[in-house]
Design a protein around this motif. Structure first.
Motif, short mmCIF file in Angstrom:
data_model
loop_
_atom_site.label_atom_id
_atom_site.label_comp_id
_atom_site.label_asym_id
_atom_site.label_seq_id
_atom_site.Cartn_x
_atom_site.Cartn_y
_atom_site.Cartn_z
N MET A 1 -10.77 8.13 1.86
CA MET A 1 -10.45 9.36 1.15
C MET A 1 -9.80 8.99 -0.18
N THR A 2 -10.36 9.47 -1.28
CA THR A 2 -9.76 9.21 -2.58
C THR A 2 -8.72 10.27 -2.88
N ILE A 3 -7.78 9.93 -3.75
CA ILE A 3 -6.70 10.85 -4.07
C ILE A 3 -6.93 11.53 -5.41
N PHE A 4 -7.25 10.75 -6.43
CA PHE A 4 -7.49 11.29 -7.76
C PHE A 4 -8.93 11.01 -8.15
N SER A 5 -9.49 11.91 -8.94
CA SER A 5 -10.84 11.66 -9.43
C SER A 5 -10.80 10.91 -10.76
N ALA A 6 -9.64 10.83 -11.40
CA ALA A 6 -9.52 10.09 -12.65
C ALA A 6 -9.61 8.59 -12.38
N SER A 7 -10.25 7.88 -13.27
CA SER A 7 -10.37 6.43 -13.12
C SER A 7 -9.02 5.75 -13.29
N VAL A 8 -8.82 4.70 -12.55
CA VAL A 8 -7.57 3.95 -12.62
C VAL A 8 -7.56 3.05 -13.85
N PHE A 9 -8.61 2.27 -14.07
CA PHE A 9 -8.79 1.40 -15.23
C PHE A 9 -7.69 0.38 -15.46
N ASP A 10 -6.85 0.09 -14.52
CA ASP A 10 -5.85 -0.95 -14.66
C ASP A 10 -6.43 -2.25 -14.12
N ALA A 11 -5.84 -3.36 -14.51
CA ALA A 11 -6.29 -4.65 -14.00
C ALA A 11 -6.06 -4.71 -12.49
N THR A 12 -7.04 -5.24 -11.79
CA THR A 12 -6.94 -5.32 -10.33
C THR A 12 -7.23 -6.74 -9.87
N VAL A 13 -6.84 -7.02 -8.64
CA VAL A 13 -7.15 -8.29 -7.99
C VAL A 13 -7.71 -7.97 -6.61
N ILE A 14 -8.49 -8.90 -6.09
CA ILE A 14 -9.02 -8.75 -4.74
C ILE A 14 -8.22 -9.68 -3.84
N TYR A 15 -7.65 -9.12 -2.78
CA TYR A 15 -6.93 -9.93 -1.80
C TYR A 15 -7.32 -9.45 -0.41
N GLU A 39 3.67 15.27 -2.93
CA GLU A 39 5.04 15.72 -2.64
C GLU A 39 5.66 14.93 -1.50
N ILE A 40 5.52 13.60 -1.60
CA ILE A 40 6.12 12.66 -0.63
C ILE A 40 6.65 11.46 -1.41
N PRO A 41 7.58 10.70 -0.82
CA PRO A 41 7.99 9.45 -1.47
C PRO A 41 6.86 8.42 -1.39
N VAL A 42 6.55 7.79 -2.51
CA VAL A 42 5.55 6.73 -2.55
C VAL A 42 6.16 5.55 -3.31
N THR A 43 6.05 4.37 -2.73
CA THR A 43 6.57 3.16 -3.37
C THR A 43 5.43 2.16 -3.51
N VAL A 44 5.75 0.97 -4.00
CA VAL A 44 4.75 -0.08 -4.10
C VAL A 44 5.15 -1.25 -3.21
N GLN A 45 4.16 -1.98 -2.75
CA GLN A 45 4.40 -3.12 -1.87
C GLN A 45 3.50 -4.28 -2.30
N LYS A 46 4.07 -5.45 -2.38
CA LYS A 46 3.31 -6.66 -2.71
C LYS A 46 2.49 -7.07 -1.48
N ILE A 47 1.20 -7.22 -1.68
CA ILE A 47 0.30 -7.69 -0.61
C ILE A 47 -0.47 -8.87 -1.19
N GLY A 48 -0.14 -10.05 -0.74
CA GLY A 48 -0.81 -11.23 -1.27
C GLY A 48 -0.58 -11.38 -2.76
N THR A 49 -1.66 -11.31 -3.53
CA THR A 49 -1.58 -11.47 -4.98
C THR A 49 -1.60 -10.14 -5.74
N GLY A 50 -1.56 -9.02 -5.02
CA GLY A 50 -1.64 -7.72 -5.66
C GLY A 50 -0.60 -6.75 -5.14
N TRP A 51 -0.68 -5.54 -5.63
CA TRP A 51 0.26 -4.47 -5.28
C TRP A 51 -0.49 -3.24 -4.78
N ALA A 52 0.02 -2.66 -3.71
CA ALA A 52 -0.55 -1.43 -3.13
C ALA A 52 0.50 -0.33 -3.16
N LEU A 53 0.06 0.90 -3.07
CA LEU A 53 0.96 2.04 -2.95
C LEU A 53 1.19 2.29 -1.47
#
Length: 76
Positions: A1-15, A39-53
């Protein structure tokens, strides 16, 4: 399930088969947007070489990454 229809366009890594944000800063910006939208708390978490929400939706822990330039829930 996607959240936003706008493109992210940030640099990404595959892990471990998941496309994640390359930088903590970019992930944090998107975490703020998702938190506001859902309308919930969302943080970021380091997973391997990248970051997830990460957040909790309807009592379920969720992680989001980049799927085809969109934010999507990562398979657990």
């Amino acid at each position: 399930m996607t959240i936003f229809s706008a493109s992210v366009f940030d640099a990404t890594v595959i892990y471990d088969g998941h496309e994640l944000f390359k930088g903590q800063g970019a992930a944090s910006v998107w975490a703020e947007k998702v938190a506001k939208e859902l309308e919930i708390p969302v943080t970021v978490q380091k997973i391997g070489t990248g970051w997830a929400l990460v957040g909790r939706v309807d009592g379920v822990d969720c992680k989001w990454g980049v799927i085809g330039q969109r934010l999507g829930r990562l398979a657990q």
